[in-house]
Design a protein around this motif. Structure first.
Motif, PDB file in Angstrom:
ATOM      1  N   GLY A 137       0.818  -1.215   0.000  1.00 25.13           N
ATOM      2  CA  GLY A 137       0.000   0.000   0.000  1.00 25.13           C
ATOM      3  C   GLY A 137       0.847   1.258   0.000  1.00 25.13           C
ATOM      4  N   PHE A 138       2.037   1.194   0.605  1.00 27.71           N
ATOM      5  CA  PHE A 138       2.949   2.342   0.639  1.00 27.71           C
ATOM      6  C   PHE A 138       3.956   2.266  -0.509  1.00 27.71           C
ATOM      7  CE2 PHE A 138       1.534   1.819   5.024  1.00 27.71           C
ATOM      8  CZ  PHE A 138       1.149   3.120   5.340  1.00 27.71           C
ATOM      9  N   GLN A 139       4.343   1.026  -0.868  1.00 26.19           N
ATOM     10  CA  GLN A 139       5.282   0.825  -1.969  1.00 26.19           C
ATOM     11  C   GLN A 139       5.003  -0.519  -2.621  1.00 26.19           C
ATOM     12  OE1 GLN A 139       9.059   1.088   0.035  1.00 26.19           O
ATOM     13  NE2 GLN A 139       8.992  -1.028   0.720  1.00 26.19           N
ATOM     14  N   GLY A 140       5.351  -0.611  -3.913  1.00 23.77           N
ATOM     15  CA  GLY A 140       5.126  -1.862  -4.635  1.00 23.77           C
ATOM     16  C   GLY A 140       6.239  -2.100  -5.635  1.00 23.77           C
ATOM     17  N   ASP A 141       6.075  -3.126  -6.473  1.00 21.28           N
ATOM     18  CA  ASP A 141       7.088  -3.468  -7.483  1.00 21.28           C
ATOM     19  C   ASP A 141       6.737  -2.827  -8.814  1.00 21.28           C
ATOM     20  OD1 ASP A 141       8.670  -5.150  -5.858  1.00 21.28           O
ATOM     21  OD2 ASP A 141       7.195  -6.753  -6.079  1.00 21.28           O
ATOM     22  N   GLU A 142       7.752  -2.248  -9.465  1.00 15.97           N
ATOM     23  CA  GLU A 142       7.502  -1.669 -10.792  1.00 15.97           C
ATOM     24  C   GLU A 142       7.469  -2.784 -11.829  1.00 15.97           C
ATOM     25  OE1 GLU A 142       9.160   1.323 -14.187  1.00 15.97           O
ATOM     26  OE2 GLU A 142      10.196   1.345 -12.247  1.00 15.97           O
ATOM     27  N   VAL A 143       6.337  -2.884 -12.556  1.00 15.85           N
ATOM     28  CA  VAL A 143       6.151  -3.962 -13.536  1.00 15.85           C
ATOM     29  C   VAL A 143       5.739  -3.374 -14.891  1.00 15.85           C
ATOM     30  CG1 VAL A 143       5.616  -5.804 -11.877  1.00 15.85           C
ATOM     31  CG2 VAL A 143       3.792  -4.266 -12.613  1.00 15.85           C
ATOM     32  N   THR A 144       6.316  -2.204 -15.221  1.00 17.05           N
ATOM     33  CA  THR A 144       5.904  -1.452 -16.417  1.00 17.05           C
ATOM     34  C   THR A 144       6.022  -2.286 -17.688  1.00 17.05           C
ATOM     35  OG1 THR A 144       6.744   0.513 -15.291  1.00 17.05           O
ATOM     36  CG2 THR A 144       6.188   0.740 -17.618  1.00 17.05           C
TER      37      THR A 144
END
Length: 665
Positions: A137-144
């Motif tokens: 909720g505060f940070q996640g994984d970048e999966v662009t």
């Protein structure tokens, strides 16, 4: 027409056909015609690499490899939703809204709750900038790179979109595509996937984006997030998103009353099985965005939204044995070991029995046929016993009296439901559990060190507590099972890097009972350093906003323990962050020290978040609701009538944003 013009014309045409097919579900050309045009574009791009464009429709096939997914901080937190399971709970929620807003004139948006993986996608100047998973909720994984392969996610927008904004949605796997994937696996003699939700979630973390492109993933968008959005309501936001090129489900409806909400729920509880994807409930949101701002958030969820969960699937199976698990706090959890059974798309073998009271209440016994449900569709739980199938000679369950791991006699404090093993420093699962909590992602996030490795390090006698981690040497770790030279190096580097983790996460990592992420942040912000917190009295802790007696007593008890103090001194000596680092660019004063403010309304000079930051930067506290502890309400236009009335009743001073600016100089 020159080559570049032809390439751009083809790209534009193919993007439009993609939109017609995947978003509008109204294709205007055949699949063959589309494939021919795509092939023509691929050939032109291959001959003219100088005109390469990463946003071209030809790039949807993926191919980029991501070894490590970067952790990215969410600019706007991704909250969870509170759940409800009955009409009564929804009516209670509606009453809270009426109280909070001081009006019963509330319009709602009803949307289906999609069962997939949450995603937040940022667009800048109409182009997809980045996509980040929900994470904590505060940070996640970048999966662009993986998200760009999903054809319902637009790479470039059309229309009157804002300069920069985020859009939230759910990555799902439609049932037909899921069935097709499994059929292919079965034909190849491989194990099929368990359920669409887990498969969709796992797809986002595949390292090869070309594999993601082959999966029939879909993206359903449901919410715009940003500072100056061109919409005033949630429903208007859905319509705008659709115009810009996003796939927004058409099932959403406006509701003017609870009766209309309940009718929507009733309809979809029956018709959800006709949908092409899984849904497990309905999300109800206050439609007006200004009213949403007035209602605000609790520590975990927005007050202006709630999820109604459809009744969980229930199955019956045999309970073979009751075993007991020991958690990191010493809490004992009884576990039912079951005859494996299919439930909600997964095979269930174990279910929680919670505590001794629950076992007694249900009269659960080994050998019983029991009914199992997925509580909130996630954790399996036993809800009843089928007494018609009970063995007449079965005996009532006698709850365990000694720790199953270290054999210490269990304790149960008055007023508490659970039994505890008091052997805090000598019970292996407690010690291992605390170290595993310390290294976990939301805490110290030590790369290269997982739960199994912690167990290995403990059982090998290399560590007995989390401070011991900082004394590990590479040569001690290399001989361990499944530990190669590179793995050992990564582990030591990860431990070293954890010394930069900010104080509020260190405080959470220490594993003080009842001090979760939110409480750790509040305590860190208030006390600024571990020394200040360690010296705080019970009464001083209770006076901190939202810290109750139970949390305060737990903190006092933790620091009263000599071994805990020794551990903290060791962590300090190793260089772990034990105080808040002040941002050098932030002008901080203590002009508002000891004063609590509530912010309400719409402002000209500041956004609400900027005002709140200014209060905190100058030593003040921001309250979520007006109470006798509130000193000032900073009021803008359209201040909520309920807040105005409460402030007047309590005699709380109401000031304008200009008056606030004068206060902080």
């Amino acid at each position: 027409m020159d080559i570049l013009q032809k390439i751009n014309a083809l790209r534009e045409e193919l993007n439009q056909h993609n939109y017609n097919y995947y978003v509008l579900d109204a294709p205007t050309i055949s699949d063959l015609e589309f494939d021919m045009k795509l092939k023509e574009l691929q050939e032109l791009e291959a001959k003219h690499p100088e005109y390469f464009d990463e946003d071209s429709p030809t790039q949807r096939v993926g191919g980029a490899i991501t070894k490590n997914f970067n952790t990215v901080q969410h600019e706007y937190r991704m909250y969870s939703l509170d759940n409800s399971y009955s009409k009564e709970e929804l009516l209670e929620w509606e009453k809270r809204l009426h109280r909070g807003l001081g009006t019963d004139k509330i319009e709602y948006t009803c949307e289906l709750k999609y069962d997939g993986a949450s995603i937040s996608i940022t667009y800048e100047n109409g182009r997809l900038l980045r996509a980040v998973t929900r994470g904590d909720g505060f940070q996640g994984d970048e999966v662009t790179t993986n998200i760009k392969t999903i054809k319902t996610v637009p790479i470039k927008l059309k229309g009157d979109y804002p300069e920069k904004f985020e859009i939230r949605g759910e990555i799902i796997l439609p049932l037909e595509g899921f069935a097709r994937m499994n059929q292919e696996l079965i034909e190849a003699g491989e194990t099929p996937y368990a359920n669409p939700r887990n498969t969709a979630s796992g797809s986002l973390k595949l390292q090869d984006s070309s594999l993601v492109a082959k999966r029939p993933l879909d993206c359903l968008l449901y919410s715009l997030v940003g500072s100056s959005l061109p919409v005033k309501t949630q429903f208007e936001g859905l319509e705008k998103a659709r115009q810009w090129g996003f796939k927004v489900p058409k099932e959403a409806r406006l509701a003017k009353s609870m009766d209309e909400i309940l009718a929507f729920i009733e309809y979809w509880d029956t018709h959800r099985h006709d949908l092409p994807y899984e849904t497990d409930g309905v999300v109800i949101k206050v439609n007006d965005l200004h009213q949403q701002e007035e209602l605000g958030y609790t520590a975990k969820a927005p007050r202006w939204a709630i999820a109604y969960k459809f009744k969980a699937e229930r199955v019956s199976t045999r309970l073979h044995k009751i075993t007991y698990q020991v958690g990191r706090t010493g809490a004992i959890t009884p576990v039912a070991n079951l005859e494996p059974v299919q439930l909600g798309g997964t095979v269930v073998k174990r279910a929680s029995l919670h505590n001794a009271d629950q076992i007694e209440k249900l009269d659960v016994r080994e050998g019983d046929e029991v009914f199992v449900e997925k509580g909130g569709e996630i954790i399996p739980k036993i809800i009843a016993v089928d007494f018609t199938k009970r063995d007449p000679e079965s005996m009532p369950t006698v709850y365990v009296t000694h720790c199953p791991e270290c054999f210490t006699e269990l304790e149960r404090k008055e007023g508490e439901a659970q039994h505890y093993c008091p052997n805090y420093y000598g019970c292996p699962p407690q010690v291992i559990g605390r170290i595993q909590h310390y290294i976990s992602r939301k805490a110290m996030d030590i790369e290269g060190l997982g739960g199994e490795t912690v167990t290995l390090l403990y059982n090998s006698g290399l560590i007995k507590n989390y401070a011991d981690l900082y004394e590990l040497k590479k040569e001690q770790v290399v001989p361990l099972e499944r530990m190669a030279d590179k793995s050992a190096e990564n582990l030591i580097n990860g431990i070293e890097a954890s010394k930069q983790i900010p104080f509020e996460r260190v405080l959470y990592a220490l594993g003080i009972r009842y001090v979760g992420e939110t409480v750790a942040k509040k305590l860190a912000k208030h006390y600024k350093s571990i020394n200040n917190l360690a010296n705080a009295t019970l009464m001083e802790l209770i006076m901190v906003d939202e810290i109750g007696e139970r949390i305060a007593q737990s903190v006092v008890d933790f620091f009263a323990d000599a071994e805990n103090r020794t551990l903290i001194e060791r962590l300090k000596a190793y260089g772990v962050q034990m105080e808040i680092k002040q941002d050098a660019n932030t002008s901080v004063s203590d002009k508002l020290a000891g004063q609590t403010f509530v912010v309400s309304g719409v402002f000209e000079k500041f956004s609400r978040d900027e005002l709140k930051k200014a209060i905190e930067d100058n030593g003040g506290k921001v309250g979520s609701s007006i109470s006798s502890k509130t000193h000032y309400v900073v009021a803008g236009d359209n201040m909520g009538p309920a807040k105005l009335e409460k402030a007047q009743q309590l005699g709380v001073k109401i000031i304008s944003e200009d008056e606030f600016v004068e206060m902080i100089g």
